[in-house]
Structure formats: C-alpha cells, structure tokens
Design a protein around this motif. Sequence first.
Motif, PDB file in Angstrom:
ATOM      1  N   ALA A   6      51.532  55.751 -11.548  1.00  0.00           N
ATOM      2  CA  ALA A   6      51.660  55.810 -10.084  1.00  0.00           C
ATOM      3  C   ALA A   6      50.735  56.890  -9.535  1.00  0.00           C
ATOM      4  O   ALA A   6      50.592  57.949 -10.126  1.00  0.00           O
ATOM      5  CB  ALA A   6      53.098  56.114  -9.709  1.00  0.00           C
ATOM      6  N   THR A   7      50.074  56.598  -8.446  1.00  0.00           N
ATOM      7  CA  THR A   7      49.216  57.586  -7.804  1.00  0.00           C
ATOM      8  C   THR A   7      50.091  58.636  -7.131  1.00  0.00           C
ATOM      9  O   THR A   7      51.080  58.306  -6.497  1.00  0.00           O
ATOM     10  CB  THR A   7      48.336  56.907  -6.738  1.00  0.00           C
ATOM     11  OG1 THR A   7      47.745  55.764  -7.331  1.00  0.00           O
ATOM     12  CG2 THR A   7      47.269  57.835  -6.214  1.00  0.00           C
ATOM     13  N   THR A   8      49.721  59.891  -7.305  1.00  0.00           N
ATOM     14  CA  THR A   8      50.436  60.965  -6.623  1.00  0.00           C
ATOM     15  C   THR A   8      50.287  60.782  -5.118  1.00  0.00           C
ATOM     16  O   THR A   8      49.189  60.528  -4.639  1.00  0.00           O
ATOM     17  CB  THR A   8      49.803  62.325  -7.010  1.00  0.00           C
ATOM     18  OG1 THR A   8      49.774  62.431  -8.421  1.00  0.00           O
ATOM     19  CG2 THR A   8      50.563  63.482  -6.412  1.00  0.00           C
ATOM     20  N   VAL A   9      51.411  60.902  -4.405  1.00  0.00           N
ATOM     21  CA  VAL A   9      51.314  60.942  -2.942  1.00  0.00           C
ATOM     22  C   VAL A   9      51.349  62.415  -2.557  1.00  0.00           C
ATOM     23  O   VAL A   9      52.344  63.101  -2.783  1.00  0.00           O
ATOM     24  CB  VAL A   9      52.458  60.160  -2.271  1.00  0.00           C
ATOM     25  CG1 VAL A   9      52.383  60.293  -0.761  1.00  0.00           C
ATOM     26  CG2 VAL A   9      52.404  58.694  -2.684  1.00  0.00           C
ATOM     27  N   ASP A  43      41.578  63.883  -9.276  1.00  0.00           N
ATOM     28  CA  ASP A  43      42.712  64.177  -8.382  1.00  0.00           C
ATOM     29  C   ASP A  43      42.213  64.761  -7.055  1.00  0.00           C
ATOM     30  O   ASP A  43      42.766  64.468  -5.990  1.00  0.00           O
ATOM     31  CB  ASP A  43      43.672  65.180  -9.030  1.00  0.00           C
ATOM     32  CG  ASP A  43      44.421  64.588 -10.217  1.00  0.00           C
ATOM     33  OD1 ASP A  43      44.518  63.355 -10.308  1.00  0.00           O
ATOM     34  OD2 ASP A  43      44.894  65.385 -11.060  1.00  0.00           O
ATOM     35  N   VAL A  44      41.186  65.597  -7.125  1.00  0.00           N
ATOM     36  CA  VAL A  44      40.626  66.198  -5.905  1.00  0.00           C
ATOM     37  C   VAL A  44      40.045  65.093  -5.016  1.00  0.00           C
ATOM     38  O   VAL A  44      40.267  65.086  -3.792  1.00  0.00           O
ATOM     39  CB  VAL A  44      39.535  67.245  -6.244  1.00  0.00           C
ATOM     40  CG1 VAL A  44      38.847  67.739  -4.978  1.00  0.00           C
ATOM     41  CG2 VAL A  44      40.142  68.417  -7.019  1.00  0.00           C
ATOM     42  N   VAL A  45      39.337  64.141  -5.635  1.00  0.00           N
ATOM     43  CA  VAL A  45      38.771  63.014  -4.871  1.00  0.00           C
ATOM     44  C   VAL A  45      39.900  62.227  -4.211  1.00  0.00           C
ATOM     45  O   VAL A  45      39.828  61.891  -3.022  1.00  0.00           O
ATOM     46  CB  VAL A  45      37.933  62.095  -5.794  1.00  0.00           C
ATOM     47  CG1 VAL A  45      37.458  60.854  -5.042  1.00  0.00           C
ATOM     48  CG2 VAL A  45      36.742  62.858  -6.376  1.00  0.00           C
ATOM     49  N   GLU A  46      40.971  61.962  -4.972  1.00  0.00           N
ATOM     50  CA  GLU A  46      42.111  61.205  -4.442  1.00  0.00           C
ATOM     51  C   GLU A  46      42.778  61.969  -3.293  1.00  0.00           C
ATOM     52  O   GLU A  46      43.184  61.370  -2.292  1.00  0.00           O
ATOM     53  CB  GLU A  46      43.114  60.930  -5.581  1.00  0.00           C
ATOM     54  CG  GLU A  46      44.371  60.178  -5.183  1.00  0.00           C
ATOM     55  CD  GLU A  46      44.099  58.828  -4.529  1.00  0.00           C
ATOM     56  OE1 GLU A  46      43.071  58.212  -4.840  1.00  0.00           O
ATOM     57  OE2 GLU A  46      44.932  58.404  -3.694  1.00  0.00           O
ATOM     58  N   TRP A  47      42.870  63.281  -3.428  1.00  0.00           N
ATOM     59  CA  TRP A  47      43.451  64.091  -2.344  1.00  0.00           C
ATOM     60  C   TRP A  47      42.615  63.929  -1.071  1.00  0.00           C
ATOM     61  O   TRP A  47      43.162  63.731   0.021  1.00  0.00           O
ATOM     62  CB  TRP A  47      43.532  65.577  -2.758  1.00  0.00           C
ATOM     63  CG  TRP A  47      44.152  66.434  -1.701  1.00  0.00           C
ATOM     64  CD1 TRP A  47      45.498  66.630  -1.492  1.00  0.00           C
ATOM     65  CD2 TRP A  47      43.464  67.169  -0.679  1.00  0.00           C
ATOM     66  NE1 TRP A  47      45.675  67.453  -0.396  1.00  0.00           N
ATOM     67  CE2 TRP A  47      44.450  67.802   0.118  1.00  0.00           C
ATOM     68  CE3 TRP A  47      42.123  67.368  -0.362  1.00  0.00           C
ATOM     69  CZ2 TRP A  47      44.132  68.601   1.211  1.00  0.00           C
ATOM     70  CZ3 TRP A  47      41.795  68.171   0.730  1.00  0.00           C
ATOM     71  CH2 TRP A  47      42.801  68.784   1.503  1.00  0.00           C
ATOM     72  N   GLY A  52      42.048  61.913   4.407  1.00  0.00           N
ATOM     73  CA  GLY A  52      41.002  61.509   5.350  1.00  0.00           C
ATOM     74  C   GLY A  52      39.883  62.528   5.438  1.00  0.00           C
ATOM     75  O   GLY A  52      39.234  62.653   6.477  1.00  0.00           O
ATOM     76  N   VAL A  53      39.667  63.266   4.342  1.00  0.00           N
ATOM     77  CA  VAL A  53      38.581  64.244   4.290  1.00  0.00           C
ATOM     78  C   VAL A  53      37.335  63.542   3.748  1.00  0.00           C
ATOM     79  O   VAL A  53      37.367  63.016   2.629  1.00  0.00           O
ATOM     80  CB  VAL A  53      38.951  65.439   3.382  1.00  0.00           C
ATOM     81  CG1 VAL A  53      37.776  66.390   3.204  1.00  0.00           C
ATOM     82  CG2 VAL A  53      40.161  66.177   3.941  1.00  0.00           C
ATOM     83  N   ASP A  54      36.265  63.528   4.530  1.00  0.00           N
ATOM     84  CA  ASP A  54      35.054  62.842   4.101  1.00  0.00           C
ATOM     85  C   ASP A  54      34.290  63.725   3.110  1.00  0.00           C
ATOM     86  O   ASP A  54      33.649  64.697   3.488  1.00  0.00           O
ATOM     87  CB  ASP A  54      34.173  62.512   5.315  1.00  0.00           C
ATOM     88  CG  ASP A  54      32.986  61.647   4.906  1.00  0.00           C
ATOM     89  OD1 ASP A  54      32.927  61.232   3.727  1.00  0.00           O
ATOM     90  OD2 ASP A  54      32.114  61.405   5.762  1.00  0.00           O
ATOM     91  N   ALA A  55      34.418  63.359   1.825  1.00  0.00           N
ATOM     92  CA  ALA A  55      33.808  64.174   0.765  1.00  0.00           C
ATOM     93  C   ALA A  55      32.803  63.369  -0.034  1.00  0.00           C
ATOM     94  O   ALA A  55      32.386  63.778  -1.107  1.00  0.00           O
ATOM     95  CB  ALA A  55      34.911  64.697  -0.153  1.00  0.00           C
ATOM     96  N   GLY A  56      32.410  62.205   0.493  1.00  0.00           N
ATOM     97  CA  GLY A  56      31.533  61.292  -0.243  1.00  0.00           C
ATOM     98  C   GLY A  56      32.316  60.065  -0.677  1.00  0.00           C
ATOM     99  O   GLY A  56      33.547  60.061  -0.620  1.00  0.00           O
ATOM    100  N   GLY A  57      31.619  59.028  -1.115  1.00  0.00           N
ATOM    101  CA  GLY A  57      32.282  57.782  -1.524  1.00  0.00           C
ATOM    102  C   GLY A  57      33.126  58.000  -2.770  1.00  0.00           C
ATOM    103  O   GLY A  57      32.612  58.483  -3.772  1.00  0.00           O
TER     104      GLY A  57
END
Length: 197
Positions: A6-9, A43-47, A52-57
């Motif tokens: 399960a993905t962390t919410v 995990d950082v990318v998923e966060w 809704g933080v634009d950090a790249g694709g």
Amino acid sequence: MTATPATTVFPRVGGHRAFDLVDTVHWRLDEARRIDTLASFDDVVEWCVQMGVDAGGPAELHDLARKEPATAAREHAAVIALREAVHDAVFASSTAAVELIAREHVDALGRSDLRRDDTAVTWTWRVPDDLSGPRAAIALLAHDLLVSDLHAARRCGDDACGWVYLDTSPRHNRVWCTAAGCGNRNRVARHQARKKS
Ligand SMILES: [Zn+2]
C-alpha cells in the motif's frame, strides 16, 4: 499472489507544505516508536506528488533513481537534512538549520528557471529536471515558510507525536495535530486516569 504494498498516505495537517514535510516523521518525540516515512528517494518523489509539489516528472525521477542510485541516495539524505532543518529552525531556533535552508534556497534558485505557462499570469520557479529537482522544490518551500509569519507555529500537545502545524483556528487554541487522533487518544487517557484516581 503477492499483494502490492500500500502506498503511504502522507499527512496534511501542517497548514504549510514545509510543516507537512516535518510531519513525515511519526512519533518524533519517542525514539523507540519513531517512524520515518521518507525511507528512500522514491518516497520523497511520492510525497511531492501527493502534496502537489512540482519537483519534476515522477516517472522520470523514479527511472533516474534506478539508473543513478548513489546520486538518488545523496539527494534523499539532503532532503532529510532539509526537513530536519525546517524543524530545528522553527522549534529549536537553530542558526545552523537556518543557514542550511539559506544555502539550499540560493542553490535551488541558481539551478531553476523562472517561467510562465501560456495560460498563467504568474511566474513560477521551475526546478531542474534531474534528481536534484525534489531537493530544490523543498528548499523553496522551506524558505517560504521561514520568511512567513511563524506566530502560529505549534507542536502537537501529545507527549510523543511531534507533528507540527500552523494554528489557524479562529481562537488560536488548537492543541492537537488532529482531533480524531492525538486529541481523542489524550482525552480517553485523561478520562481513564480520572476514573482510576
Ligand atoms: Zn499529534
């Protein structure tokens, strides 16, 4: 059949995404129970996606992280350092933490472009399209928080929780990160303690 994990919410109780970032540590004040939900670069990318933080694709970032694991690990460590700096700057008045955020902010701006979409009327910083994108986006958030009015910065009243938030309640009397979580648990505990005595 193996179940997909399960993905962390990630929690969104901070009132500012830099505080939501701090809140990726659960039970911060209890070393034995402490859980860091940002265990990897992925995990950082998923966060960033969830916030809704634009950090790249995200697909490109996950792909790059597989190809360059050492760089991804370094970027992950730098994001964790930034997260702890946000906490220590606000709640421990740490000069070293403020200096780290300042350095990362200047570095992020140096590597980003100020751009405007065809439709938008505002300009926004576009972070670099590489593994350093999340760190740059998070440095911008951390700086944004630090130069804002921090009178409402609070830490949850629970002994172990350690989640932080901006208290924007009308009477500025918010004690708990969430009423349903820490609020309820502490009310029940107090009630039981009263019954015992
Ligand atoms: Zn709490």
